[in-house]
Design a protein around this motif. Structure first.
Motif, short mmCIF file in Angstrom:
data_model
loop_
_atom_site.label_atom_id
_atom_site.label_comp_id
_atom_site.label_asym_id
_atom_site.label_seq_id
_atom_site.Cartn_x
_atom_site.Cartn_y
_atom_site.Cartn_z
N ARG A 34 0.82 -1.21 0.00
CA ARG A 34 0.00 0.00 0.00
C ARG A 34 0.86 1.26 0.00
N ASN A 35 0.33 2.31 -0.62
CA ASN A 35 0.92 3.63 -0.50
C ASN A 35 0.44 4.26 0.82
N GLU A 36 0.98 5.41 1.14
CA GLU A 36 0.61 6.07 2.41
C GLU A 36 -0.87 6.40 2.46
N ASP A 37 -1.48 6.69 1.31
CA ASP A 37 -2.91 7.03 1.31
C ASP A 37 -3.80 5.79 1.28
N GLY A 38 -3.22 4.60 1.33
CA GLY A 38 -3.99 3.37 1.36
C GLY A 38 -4.22 2.74 0.00
N SER A 39 -3.87 3.45 -1.07
CA SER A 39 -4.03 2.88 -2.42
C SER A 39 -2.98 1.82 -2.68
N ASN A 51 0.09 0.00 -4.13
CA ASN A 51 1.39 0.45 -4.65
C ASN A 51 1.78 -0.48 -5.81
#
Length: 482
Positions: A183-188, A190
């Motif tokens: 995951r990316n920091e925003d939850g999406s 990666n």
């Protein structure tokens, strides 16, 4: 193994009293002596006559429907009705047994719905022997047509990061572990951790890549599988299907229409000339089916008449605006018989509208052109606004009886600034499509192309009514068998 002769060749031979070897599958075994064998080379069986008095009884019991056999004997003129030649058996060998109690294809009529459930065996029926022989012939004819015209066959990618249609209904391709998603920091998700380092999908079209090649080779075409993740459980939609997509440099919309009409007539003519036996079988099958329908639902034309009808008539060409006027004034629209009523310009035509134009109004294939820009893709060339300020694109759809749209295409937008503006309007990221825009930056040229859904073509030529019956193993919502 011994050299065998195909049954198709034996049924057409003029030589008799010659030794032959046939290998195939048993269709029926009658009176302990008459064996009907089919090897797939044609619809018809050949009869092999066994001297059962001198044949081991245990062997006779193994001669069941579906079993594979090798037969050696003499080809003779048949004295019985229904066949011209038969084989007088001297040697019989069972190559593969078939349990008569379990084999689902018995010598009786099976419904198409049932046969879809056993698609791995339905090739052994006459109907599907005919359908897939015609499918083969049409595929060969497509390649022959373009080869004769000097087109280059281009293999475009099946895995892609672009969405040519802008539909967003695509199958994702990923090696990410669903139990450990990065995951990316925003939850999406990666996707940099994925196999390709970005989000990728199965292709919906090879068109954009085809355009790249056309800007170098002039005339190219693709013919390959495409995928749509549409939850459409209809008789006209598949999740996996094959598309024929030519792209031609220095073509305008009229050139595009001419080529598409020529292609359709060429491949239909090829099928008529090379699949006479299969088409005749399917024609008669359809006539039998029609007998149980109410008179109002029966087709006006039999299969062969319908195919010749498309060959003998020039396709009617008219604009979307003209078509809307015809549909708006039509009886089905005025009497509210259309499911989707036509009230105003700008409506997206449905299959019922397309079929009305072809089957009721013009009674010939129709090519519609110049659709509203709002309902078509970003890459289609914009026309100047009309006297009412409406903007259309140089699109063209070919409509066929019983099918509706069989080809969709357009003249492509070759002007960089117009294409970029259209992409901005539709929120298509130009950075990710920079490779596509390069064709407009470096030596842009007028060009055009179209897409022909191969299964819809096969559907039309065979007269079948469900698209799942013209592809060997249909992929549809909740179904990925075999």
């Amino acid at each position: 193994m011994a050299k065998r002769t195909r049954i198709k060749d034996l049924l057409n031979t003029t030589e008799f009293n010659i030794p032959v070897t046939v290998m195939g599958w048993i269709r029926t075994f009658r009176n302990n002596q008459f064996l009907a064998i089919n090897d797939g080379s044609c619809i018809n069986n050949i009869q092999a006559v066994i001297d059962f008095t001198n044949t081991d009884e245990a062997l006779l019991k193994r001669l069941t429907t579906g079993a594979s056999v090798s037969v050696i004997g003499d080809l003779i003129e048949s004295l019985g009705k229904g066949q011209r030649v038969e084989i007088k058996v001297t040697t019989l060998e069972i190559l593969g047994d078939s349990d008569a109690e379990k084999f689902p294809l018995q010598p009786k009529k099976h419904s198409l719905e049932f046969l879809r459930e056993i698609a791995h065996l339905r090739f052994r029926t006459n109907t599907f022997n005919a359908v897939f022989k015609i499918r083969h012939a049409l595929a060969f004819a497509v390649h022959q047509f373009f080869n004769e015209k000097g087109f280059v066959y281009m293999h475009t990618p099946i895995i892609t990061a672009s969405d040519a249609e802008g539909a967003g209904e695509m199958f994702r391709v990923s090696t990410i572990d669903p139990d450990n998603i990065p995951r990316n920091e925003d939850g999406s998700i990666n996707y940099k951790e994925d196999f390709f380092g970005k989000a990728t999908n199965l292709t919906v079209s090879g068109q954009l890549e085809g355009e790249l090649a056309a800007m170098a080779f002039g005339d190219v075409y693709t013919f390959g599988p495409t995928f749509r993740a549409e939850n459409s459980n209809t008789t006209r939609h598949l999740a996996e299907f094959w598309m024929i997509e030519p792209e031609m440099a220095f073509y305008d919309l009229n050139d595009n229409m001419d080529l598409a009409e020529e292609l359709l007539k060429y491949v239909i003519r090829y099928a008529i000339d090379n699949c006479a036996e299969e088409l005749d079988f399917l024609k008669n099958r359809l006539l039998e089916e029609e007998k149980i329908k109410p008179q109002a639902e029966r087709s006006e034309l039999d299969l062969l008449t319908k195919l010749n009808f498309c060959l003998e008539n020039n396709f009617e060409r008219l604009t979307y605006t003209e078509a809307i006027q015809i549909l708006r004034n039509s009886k089905p629209n005025q009497k509210k018989q259309f499911k989707y009523l036509i009230d105003s310009w700008g409506a997206d035509l449905q299959s019922e509208h397309e079929r009305y134009l072809v089957e009721k109004h013009f009674k010939k294939p129709v090519i519609l052109t110049n659709y509203p820009a709002e309902i078509k893709s970003f890459y289609m060339r914009l026309n100047d606004p009309d006297d009412q300020g409406r903007t259309t694109v140089r699109a063209m759809d070919i409509l066929f009886p019983g099918i509706g749209e069989i080809i969709g295409g357009s003249q492509r937008e070759e002007r960089l600034e117009k294409l970029e503006q259209r992409m901005d309007d539709l929120h298509i990221p130009k950075e990710e499509m920079s490779w596509y825009l390069d064709t407009r930056r470096f030596g842009s040229a007028p060009h055009a192309g179209f897409g022909l859904g191969f299964e819809r073509l096969v559907l039309f030529v065979t007269g079948m009514t469900n698209i799942r019956d013209v592809i060997p193993f249909p992929r549809t919502p909740k179904n990925a068998e075999f």
